[in-house]
Design a protein around this motif. Structure first.
Motif, PDB file in Angstrom:
ATOM      1  N   GLY A  34     -19.919   2.554  -2.450  1.00 25.02           N
ATOM      2  CA  GLY A  34     -19.174   3.041  -3.597  1.00 25.02           C
ATOM      3  C   GLY A  34     -17.777   2.455  -3.645  1.00 25.02           C
ATOM      4  O   GLY A  34     -17.323   1.798  -2.712  1.00 25.02           O
ATOM      5  N   VAL A  35     -17.100   2.710  -4.754  1.00 21.60           N
ATOM      6  CA  VAL A  35     -15.727   2.258  -4.923  1.00 21.60           C
ATOM      7  C   VAL A  35     -14.810   3.370  -4.438  1.00 21.60           C
ATOM      8  O   VAL A  35     -14.992   4.534  -4.808  1.00 21.60           O
ATOM      9  CB  VAL A  35     -15.429   1.900  -6.396  1.00 21.60           C
ATOM     10  CG1 VAL A  35     -13.971   1.518  -6.575  1.00 21.60           C
ATOM     11  CG2 VAL A  35     -16.346   0.771  -6.857  1.00 21.60           C
ATOM     12  N   PHE A  36     -13.837   3.012  -3.617  1.00 27.45           N
ATOM     13  CA  PHE A  36     -12.914   3.974  -3.039  1.00 27.45           C
ATOM     14  C   PHE A  36     -11.479   3.547  -3.298  1.00 27.45           C
ATOM     15  O   PHE A  36     -11.170   2.357  -3.311  1.00 27.45           O
ATOM     16  CB  PHE A  36     -13.129   4.104  -1.525  1.00 27.45           C
ATOM     17  CG  PHE A  36     -14.371   4.848  -1.164  1.00 27.45           C
ATOM     18  CD1 PHE A  36     -14.307   6.179  -0.777  1.00 27.45           C
ATOM     19  CD2 PHE A  36     -15.611   4.237  -1.222  1.00 27.45           C
ATOM     20  CE1 PHE A  36     -15.460   6.884  -0.463  1.00 27.45           C
ATOM     21  CE2 PHE A  36     -16.766   4.926  -0.901  1.00 27.45           C
ATOM     22  CZ  PHE A  36     -16.684   6.256  -0.516  1.00 27.45           C
ATOM     23  N   VAL A  37     -10.626   4.541  -3.515  1.00 22.09           N
ATOM     24  CA  VAL A  37      -9.195   4.307  -3.580  1.00 22.09           C
ATOM     25  C   VAL A  37      -8.689   4.525  -2.161  1.00 22.09           C
ATOM     26  O   VAL A  37      -8.808   5.624  -1.616  1.00 22.09           O
ATOM     27  CB  VAL A  37      -8.513   5.288  -4.558  1.00 22.09           C
ATOM     28  CG1 VAL A  37      -7.011   5.078  -4.565  1.00 22.09           C
ATOM     29  CG2 VAL A  37      -9.091   5.136  -5.953  1.00 22.09           C
ATOM     30  N   VAL A  38      -8.154   3.477  -1.550  1.00 13.43           N
ATOM     31  CA  VAL A  38      -7.674   3.561  -0.169  1.00 13.43           C
ATOM     32  C   VAL A  38      -6.227   4.042  -0.206  1.00 13.43           C
ATOM     33  O   VAL A  38      -5.378   3.456  -0.868  1.00 13.43           O
ATOM     34  CB  VAL A  38      -7.791   2.208   0.552  1.00 13.43           C
ATOM     35  CG1 VAL A  38      -7.281   2.319   1.988  1.00 13.43           C
ATOM     36  CG2 VAL A  38      -9.240   1.715   0.526  1.00 13.43           C
ATOM     37  N   THR A  39      -5.968   5.150   0.511  1.00  6.77           N
ATOM     38  CA  THR A  39      -4.646   5.758   0.512  1.00  6.77           C
ATOM     39  C   THR A  39      -4.118   5.873   1.941  1.00  6.77           C
ATOM     40  O   THR A  39      -4.890   5.857   2.892  1.00  6.77           O
ATOM     41  CB  THR A  39      -4.693   7.172  -0.113  1.00  6.77           C
ATOM     42  OG1 THR A  39      -5.530   8.009   0.693  1.00  6.77           O
ATOM     43  CG2 THR A  39      -5.220   7.143  -1.530  1.00  6.77           C
ATOM     44  N   ALA A  40      -2.798   6.005   2.043  1.00  5.15           N
ATOM     45  CA  ALA A  40      -2.167   6.294   3.327  1.00  5.15           C
ATOM     46  C   ALA A  40      -2.005   7.804   3.410  1.00  5.15           C
ATOM     47  O   ALA A  40      -1.480   8.434   2.489  1.00  5.15           O
ATOM     48  CB  ALA A  40      -0.814   5.610   3.421  1.00  5.15           C
ATOM     49  N   VAL A  41      -2.493   8.392   4.500  1.00  2.56           N
ATOM     50  CA  VAL A  41      -2.393   9.835   4.719  1.00  2.56           C
ATOM     51  C   VAL A  41      -1.942  10.031   6.167  1.00  2.56           C
ATOM     52  O   VAL A  41      -2.757   9.928   7.087  1.00  2.56           O
ATOM     53  CB  VAL A  41      -3.735  10.548   4.473  1.00  2.56           C
ATOM     54  CG1 VAL A  41      -3.646  12.022   4.832  1.00  2.56           C
ATOM     55  CG2 VAL A  41      -4.195  10.369   3.034  1.00  2.56           C
ATOM     56  N   GLY A  42      -0.662  10.272   6.356  1.00  3.17           N
ATOM     57  CA  GLY A  42      -0.133  10.369   7.718  1.00  3.17           C
ATOM     58  C   GLY A  42      -0.394   9.061   8.437  1.00  3.17           C
ATOM     59  O   GLY A  42      -0.091   7.985   7.928  1.00  3.17           O
ATOM     60  N   SER A  43      -1.007   9.127   9.617  1.00  4.75           N
ATOM     61  CA  SER A  43      -1.300   7.911  10.380  1.00  4.75           C
ATOM     62  C   SER A  43      -2.665   7.315  10.021  1.00  4.75           C
ATOM     63  O   SER A  43      -3.071   6.314  10.593  1.00  4.75           O
ATOM     64  CB  SER A  43      -1.254   8.224  11.877  1.00  4.75           C
ATOM     65  OG  SER A  43      -2.233   9.191  12.207  1.00  4.75           O
ATOM     66  N   TRP A  44      -3.369   7.920   9.078  1.00  2.11           N
ATOM     67  CA  TRP A  44      -4.708   7.479   8.691  1.00  2.11           C
ATOM     68  C   TRP A  44      -4.677   6.725   7.373  1.00  2.11           C
ATOM     69  O   TRP A  44      -3.801   6.915   6.542  1.00  2.11           O
ATOM     70  CB  TRP A  44      -5.644   8.681   8.531  1.00  2.11           C
ATOM     71  CG  TRP A  44      -5.879   9.421   9.803  1.00  2.11           C
ATOM     72  CD1 TRP A  44      -5.172  10.488  10.275  1.00  2.11           C
ATOM     73  CD2 TRP A  44      -6.886   9.147  10.766  1.00  2.11           C
ATOM     74  NE1 TRP A  44      -5.687  10.904  11.476  1.00  2.11           N
ATOM     75  CE2 TRP A  44      -6.731  10.094  11.811  1.00  2.11           C
ATOM     76  CE3 TRP A  44      -7.894   8.200  10.862  1.00  2.11           C
ATOM     77  CZ2 TRP A  44      -7.564  10.116  12.912  1.00  2.11           C
ATOM     78  CZ3 TRP A  44      -8.723   8.232  11.970  1.00  2.11           C
ATOM     79  CH2 TRP A  44      -8.546   9.178  12.980  1.00  2.11           C
ATOM     80  N   ARG A  45      -5.708   5.910   7.173  1.00  6.12           N
ATOM     81  CA  ARG A  45      -6.015   5.365   5.850  1.00  6.12           C
ATOM     82  C   ARG A  45      -7.263   6.098   5.396  1.00  6.12           C
ATOM     83  O   ARG A  45      -8.284   6.072   6.081  1.00  6.12           O
ATOM     84  CB  ARG A  45      -6.241   3.856   5.909  1.00  6.12           C
ATOM     85  CG  ARG A  45      -4.942   3.105   6.166  1.00  6.12           C
ATOM     86  CD  ARG A  45      -5.100   1.621   6.127  1.00  6.12           C
ATOM     87  NE  ARG A  45      -6.135   1.200   7.054  1.00  6.12           N
ATOM     88  CZ  ARG A  45      -6.871   0.095   6.898  1.00  6.12           C
ATOM     89  NH1 ARG A  45      -6.682  -0.688   5.882  1.00  6.12           N
ATOM     90  NH2 ARG A  45      -7.797  -0.212   7.780  1.00  6.12           N
ATOM     91  N   VAL A  46      -7.159   6.772   4.254  1.00 11.89           N
ATOM     92  CA  VAL A  46      -8.258   7.607   3.769  1.00 11.89           C
ATOM     93  C   VAL A  46      -8.740   7.060   2.432  1.00 11.89           C
ATOM     94  O   VAL A  46      -7.942   6.833   1.515  1.00 11.89           O
ATOM     95  CB  VAL A  46      -7.803   9.084   3.618  1.00 11.89           C
ATOM     96  CG1 VAL A  46      -8.907   9.927   2.997  1.00 11.89           C
ATOM     97  CG2 VAL A  46      -7.393   9.651   4.970  1.00 11.89           C
ATOM     98  N   GLY A  47     -10.055   6.861   2.332  1.00  3.57           N
ATOM     99  CA  GLY A  47     -10.671   6.400   1.093  1.00  3.57           C
ATOM    100  C   GLY A  47     -11.133   7.586   0.265  1.00  3.57           C
ATOM    101  O   GLY A  47     -11.878   8.439   0.742  1.00  3.57           O
ATOM    102  N   LEU A  48     -10.650   7.654  -0.973  1.00  6.84           N
ATOM    103  CA  LEU A  48     -11.063   8.705  -1.902  1.00  6.84           C
ATOM    104  C   LEU A  48     -12.100   8.109  -2.846  1.00  6.84           C
ATOM    105  O   LEU A  48     -11.839   7.086  -3.479  1.00  6.84           O
ATOM    106  CB  LEU A  48      -9.860   9.214  -2.706  1.00  6.84           C
ATOM    107  CG  LEU A  48      -8.640   9.663  -1.896  1.00  6.84           C
ATOM    108  CD1 LEU A  48      -7.503  10.034  -2.829  1.00  6.84           C
ATOM    109  CD2 LEU A  48      -9.004  10.820  -0.993  1.00  6.84           C
ATOM    110  N   PRO A  49     -13.281   8.729  -2.975  1.00 10.18           N
ATOM    111  CA  PRO A  49     -14.316   8.169  -3.851  1.00 10.18           C
ATOM    112  C   PRO A  49     -13.846   8.129  -5.300  1.00 10.18           C
ATOM    113  O   PRO A  49     -13.450   9.136  -5.874  1.00 10.18           O
ATOM    114  CB  PRO A  49     -15.495   9.126  -3.696  1.00 10.18           C
ATOM    115  CG  PRO A  49     -15.166  10.028  -2.565  1.00 10.18           C
ATOM    116  CD  PRO A  49     -13.697   9.970  -2.341  1.00 10.18           C
ATOM    117  N   HIS A  50     -13.870   6.948  -5.869  1.00 14.89           N
ATOM    118  CA  HIS A  50     -13.412   6.753  -7.251  1.00 14.89           C
ATOM    119  C   HIS A  50     -14.185   7.633  -8.222  1.00 14.89           C
ATOM    120  O   HIS A  50     -13.628   8.125  -9.203  1.00 14.89           O
ATOM    121  CB  HIS A  50     -13.548   5.273  -7.629  1.00 14.89           C
ATOM    122  CG  HIS A  50     -13.068   4.969  -8.993  1.00 14.89           C
ATOM    123  ND1 HIS A  50     -13.913   4.917 -10.071  1.00 14.89           N
ATOM    124  CD2 HIS A  50     -11.824   4.739  -9.470  1.00 14.89           C
ATOM    125  CE1 HIS A  50     -13.212   4.650 -11.156  1.00 14.89           C
ATOM    126  NE2 HIS A  50     -11.943   4.538 -10.828  1.00 14.89           N
TER     127      HIS A  50
END
Length: 190
Positions: A34-50
């Motif tokens: 799937g397509v994900f919006v990759v975000t910075a969340v604290g020390s993590w990179r978190v992908g949010l499903p588009h």
């Protein structure tokens, strides 16, 4: 070779190429997680499903409400609707050193939910073969519901499970699924 047969040969070659390209697109679509919006969340990179996103916006004013957990700073008005706001870094168990600048609004059956993230880094089509799931998932204990983690260490958020997470759901009663907090809770006055 006459002009008509040359045109027919060209058309046949082009039609064959089109079929091959269409087949590759179908195979590629099957291989996509799937397509994900990759975000910075604290020390993590978190992908949010588009597919779950209804919008990204700068951090709006957040109104704190009493008796909310530390990872839920309050509610915000986004495009005329009140949405509950969750700080994903704090939900994941991290302390917050900086202010999250972006609100990602995800839509579920119970309404919208705002997810605070530090920044938007990328939009990516994640391939199925680059996702690690289960016990091998390096983010398995992160405190967020995940679909897995990519080899490049992007944690893929499972929004459906987030909406049903008992930490997020309020008004759960016998036989009723409850709803994600999308309106301010009623304050009983005595």
């Amino acid at each position: 070779m006459n002009e008509t047969s040359r045109t027919t040969d060209v058309q046949r070659v082009l039609a064959g190429r089109a079929l091959k390209l269409a087949h590759k697109t179908e195979q590629r679509r099957d291989a996509s997680f799937g397509v994900f919006v990759v975000t910075a969340v604290g020390s993590w990179r978190v992908g949010l499903p588009h597919a779950w996103l209804s919008g990204l916006t700068r951090r709006p004013a957040i109104t704190p409400l009493p008796n909310l957990p530390p990872w839920m700073p309050g509610v915000a008005v986004v495009r005329g609707h009140i949405v509950s706001v969750i700080d994903l870094a704090r939900l994941a168990g991290e302390s917050r050193n900086a202010t999250a600048d972006v609100l990602a609004v995800v839509n579920g059956a119970a309404g919208d939910l705002g997810l605070l993230v530090d920044d938007v880094l990328d939009f990516r089509d994640i391939e199925t073969d680059e996702v690690v799931q289960g016990e091998a998932d390096p983010a398995a204990g992160i405190g967020l519901p995940t679909l897995g983690t990519t080899r490049s260490l992007v944690v893929l958020l499972d929004v459906a499970r987030l909406f049903s997470d008992e930490r997020v759901v309020v008004n759960r009663s016998e036989g009723a699924p409850g709803v994600a907090l999308s309106q301010p809770p009623r304050v009983e006055r005595s």
